[in-house]
Design a protein around this motif. Sequence first.
Motif, short mmCIF file in Angstrom:
data_model
loop_
_atom_site.label_atom_id
_atom_site.label_comp_id
_atom_site.label_asym_id
_atom_site.label_seq_id
_atom_site.Cartn_x
_atom_site.Cartn_y
_atom_site.Cartn_z
N CYS A 75 0.83 -1.21 0.00
CA CYS A 75 0.00 0.00 0.00
C CYS A 75 0.86 1.26 0.00
N HIS A 96 -7.88 -2.54 2.64
CA HIS A 96 -8.83 -1.42 2.59
C HIS A 96 -10.11 -1.75 3.35
N ALA A 109 -6.45 4.65 3.89
CA ALA A 109 -7.04 3.73 2.92
C ALA A 109 -8.01 4.42 1.97
#
Length: 322
Positions: A75, A96, A109
């Motif tokens: 991420c 997420h 997120a």
Amino acid sequence: MQRRHLLQAAAAAVAAPRLALAQGYPNKSIRYIVPVSAGGGSDMIARVVTERWGKALGQTFVVDNQSGGGGVVACQAAARAPADGYTLLQGYVATHGTTPATRKVPYDAVKDFTPIGMIGATPNVLAINATLPARDIKEFIDYVRRNPGRVNYGSAGPGSLTHLTMELFKQETGGFMLHIPYRGIAPAINDVLGGQTQAMFPGLAAALPHLRSGRMRALAVTGKERSPQLKDVPTMEEAGFKGFDAMQWYGTVGPAGLPADIVRRLNETQVSVLKAPDLAEKLAGEAVEPWPMTPEQFGDYMRSDIARWTALAKARKIQLDE
């Protein structure tokens, strides 16, 4: 008037390179970050989808497996990449959804990503050891209440979807079951089969072989519709649990600020791939059903999933970095 013209010219100068980028996109290969090691179900989904997606776009996707930190490493890499459409991330329910709900992570997120589209989802299944005297959810709830402190459930680890889904079930029913966390889904299932634990909420793909062998019994599946692979098993909603549609989902995001034209092109081509019958056959091996969405729908879904698990984690006092 002169000032307005200057402002318009400045805005056009800023927009022109981005527009040119979008119109010529893509003109080179696309890096597709997958937050797990090569060889697993999530990796298989990425490779099956991007092979076809690349053909639709006229460019090659290069799958980049970056495991580590429960998806945090991947991420961060995606969020820091240039917002030019040449670095994408296959996000999923952990990166997420459940992880941001239960831990402090070094990324936002929602704000750090641009939603492109949902790929698909698979339900979780409430599965019990086949020797338990319960044939449906009602009988299982009664069994748990009659045996306080004697029913344990396994999960793939603290904060995982398998953990939070059972905690949601406990919250809905008021029953008590002791949580036994494992390092991964396989050992958790093995102990249900062996009787060391009595129940769990595994993903359907992991549970199917054991359900078909008769060593585990399915009581219900999450999601709004019955699974084609377990047509006789009711949904949690059918069993009286309204809104109990926790899913193991997979989707594509890019860095924040992706140009709208690039997002639209990526989404339209992804949706065309997801609607092909042969893709559904390939994804069925992981019990994943294609679930095409617009970028807006996918963004709304991610936000609601994070909100759902954050509220549950707060109510059940699940905070894993304290």
